[in-house]
Scaffold this motif. Structure first.
Motif, PDB file in Angstrom:
ATOM      1  N   GLY A 423       0.829  -1.205   0.000  1.00  0.00           N
ATOM      2  CA  GLY A 423       0.000   0.000   0.000  1.00  0.00           C
ATOM      3  C   GLY A 423       0.862   1.253   0.000  1.00  0.00           C
ATOM      4  O   GLY A 423       1.793   1.378   0.801  1.00  0.00           O
ATOM      5  N   THR A 455      -1.758  -1.114  -3.741  1.00  0.00           N
ATOM      6  CA  THR A 455      -2.958  -0.512  -3.163  1.00  0.00           C
ATOM      7  C   THR A 455      -2.669   0.969  -2.935  1.00  0.00           C
ATOM      8  O   THR A 455      -1.666   1.325  -2.302  1.00  0.00           O
ATOM      9  CB  THR A 455      -3.325  -1.175  -1.825  1.00  0.00           C
ATOM     10  N   THR A 483      -5.779  -1.550  -6.392  1.00  0.00           N
ATOM     11  CA  THR A 483      -6.749  -1.486  -5.298  1.00  0.00           C
ATOM     12  C   THR A 483      -6.772  -0.067  -4.731  1.00  0.00           C
ATOM     13  O   THR A 483      -5.720   0.564  -4.589  1.00  0.00           O
ATOM     14  CB  THR A 483      -6.375  -2.476  -4.188  1.00  0.00           C
TER      15      THR A 483
END
Length: 587
Positions: A423, A455, A483
């Protein structure tokens, strides 16, 4: 006319009466007639001055311009050579004596005749002349230059330079002079303060209504400021829509705050421009004068307080601690720019744990900065500086590429494509000003990764600032199979409309709710609500700030998909993060 009168008297009075003239004086006077033709040819007032052996000064000869200049005084009606052969004592005589003695190199004398607007200004210049005969005493040519017009022009120019042409107020340069003089008179107590008043929204008014209306507003604004001042206070226009006020303090800082309150009171009534009525607000910063303080520093302190006043919505008094913090932020900006250029920042990776299986689902990339001199600088300190300065764009691009590089390196070391994602946090400024989708696509293509390996975590503020742009960015990221997660959910400006309309995959529950779950029933209720909302919208959830096994167990029971926190692991360097993943992987 005093100086001209002194000059007339200096050249008009004899050291002895006419009956006491000696032969040498009379001879010098007669010899001076030979110079009259030459002196009359000169364009300026001139005279030949001689000195006798007993150091008496003689007016040997002069031209008409000299006579006119000297006789302009009301104390005399001209020069009568036979009555005015010697010079009296005074600054002119002293200059001449020093010149003849050779005691210094003084060859000029500036002096003023009279006071006020009727004063005249002169410059006397001396030049040596050769003696006519060996028995003659020394002589010199005295030139009298009337500088009155020049001095008046200089004063007018300086007055123009110190005045604001629009409002007629003193300008920034004049205001600085006033502050300096006030500082010189101060005995060291808090006797003066500088207020800086900034007119808000002026640029918008100027752009929408035109410069003439803007000028009219400035003039009216200045008049209202004047009406709010006490006798002895001084107002100046120090910038486009900025005004400086020098306030005399009798009761200390209370007087400065009272002045600020009066200014705000007179601005409450709307301003009439053409057929419109406009309410104009202002931000006021106050700086108290300290002993031996530089005037420019004092003014900058007041300007700094203005910036704080704009944020606070009320007048602010300059605080050195706040200024020190601002200087530190500026210093960090400079150092951060260098650190980015020299690749001195690192990405650490905090594991995100699947709360049902206990395996590592992914990692959150977190920037870390170890400064050679300052040591560790917290992201909470340098990230806001990066956003304020625009360096967040460079930092964001660096983080995206570094995260993709690390993922590719993990795959290479493991010999397989790892079932983990990374992320990467995005700032609202990046969403508004950068090509996020292009950056992500470039990172994926460069390192041979699929979109689901990344992400992108965005805060709610990035959505609220420009919902339409945020939607386009989200849709572009989803087209890359990346994502999208909403970070710190519940702490900003959450809107169910955004959640319903935007292609968001993950809601990250803020640590402020998670850490209070075991002691605060309200926190538990909020977490339950977020989990239910995510489930209804088909979104996954991640809890931040899990510090204990009780929290991890409770969140898993409530149905939270994943979590992160120091209970599992702190942010790790890339190699350590890979080993952590291996250690929690189940066969």
């Amino acid at each position: 006319m005093q100086a001209a009168a002194k000059l007339a008297e200096a050249f008009s009075r004899a050291g002895t009466g006419p009956s006491e003239k000696d032969a040498r004086v009379e001879e010098a006077r007669r010899a001076g007639t030979d110079h009259e033709a030459l002196l009359n040819a000169l364009p300026i007032a001139s005279a030949v001055i001689g000195r006798t052996e007993d150091k008496r000064l003689l007016l040997v000869s002069y031209n008409q311009k000299f006579a006119d200049a000297v006789s302009s005084s009301t104390c005399t009606a001209g020069i009568q050579a036979e009555e005015k052969a010697c010079l009296q004592t005074g600054p002119i005589a002293e200059l001449l004596q020093r010149f003849f003695d050779g005691s210094d190199n003084a060859e000029e004398l500036e002096f003023r005749d009279g006071e006020g607007i009727s004063a005249r200004y002169f410059r006397i210049k001396l030049a040596p002349l050769p003696a006519r005969r060996k028995c003659d005493g020394p002589r010199c040519l005295l030139s009298l230059v009337d500088r009155t017009v020049e001095v008046q022009a200089e004063r007018a120019l300086r007055a123009e330079m110190l005045r604001d042409s629009l409002t007629g107020l003193p300008n920034r340069l004049a205001f600085t002079d006033f502050v300096e003089k006030a500082g010189e008179k101060s005995a060291g107590e808090l006797e003066h303060a500088v207020l800086v008043v900034d007119m808000l929204r002026f640029s918008r008014i100027n752009e929408s209504m035109g410069s003439l209306a803007g000028d009219e507003l400035l003039i009216t604004f200045a008049r209202r400021l004047i009406s709010a001042l006490r006798a002895g206070d001084l107002l100046a226009r120090t910038g486009g829509n900025e005004f400086g006020i020098l306030v005399t303090l009798r009761r200390g800082i209370e007087d400065a705050l009272a002045a600020a309150e009066r200014i705000q009171d007179v601005m409450t009534a709307p301003f009439k421009l053409s057929e419109l009525e406009i309410r104009v607000e202002c931000a006021i910063g106050v700086a108290i004068m300290q002993k031996d303080q530089d005037s420019e520093e004092l003014f900058r302190n007041a300007q700094f307080a203005v910036k704080q006043a704009k944020v606070a919505g009320k007048p602010q008094v300059y605080e050195p601690k706040e200024a020190s913090a601002a200087r530190r932020r500026f210093s960090i900006e400079t150092e951060l720019r260098r650190a980015l250029d020299k690749d001195q920042l690192k990405l650490f990776y905090q594991p995100l744990i699947d709360l049902q299986s206990g395996e590592v689902a992914g990692f959150e990339a977190l920037a870390r900065w170890h400064h050679d001199d300052r040591g560790e600088i917290s992201p909470s300190e340098f990230i806001p500086v990066a956003e304020e300065s625009g360096l967040i764009l460079t930092l964001g691009r660096w983080a995206m590429d570094r995260a993709a590089t690390t993922l590719a390196e993990w795959d290479r070391k493991a010999g397989e494509t790892l079932p983990v994602y990374v992320g990467v946090n995005l700032s609202a400024i990046q969403v508004a000003r950068d090509d996020i989708a292009g950056i992500v696509q470039s990172a994926l293509r460069t390192h041979g990764l699929n979109g689901d390996r990344l992400t992108l975590e965005l805060t709610e503020s990035s959505i609220v600032q420009d919902p339409l742009r945020a939607q386009r960015v989200f849709e572009a990221l989803k087209a890359l199979d990346a994502t999208v997660a909403m970070d710190d959910f519940g702490t900003g400006y959450s809107s169910l409309a955004y959640l319903q309309r935007l292609p968001i995959d993950v809601l990250k529950i803020d640590r402020s709710f998670v850490t209070g779950m075991m002691v605060d029933p309200d926190s538990v209720a909020i977490v339950r609500a977020v989990l239910s909302l995510a489930e209804a919208l088909g979104m996954s959830t991640t809890a931040e700030g899990i510090e204990t096994v009780e929290l991890a167990t409770t969140l898993a029971t409530l149905g939270c998909a994943s979590g992160q926190g120091y209970y599992f692991a702190k942010p790790l360097e890339p190699d350590a993060a890979l080993e952590y993943w291996k250690g929690r992987r189940k066969a």
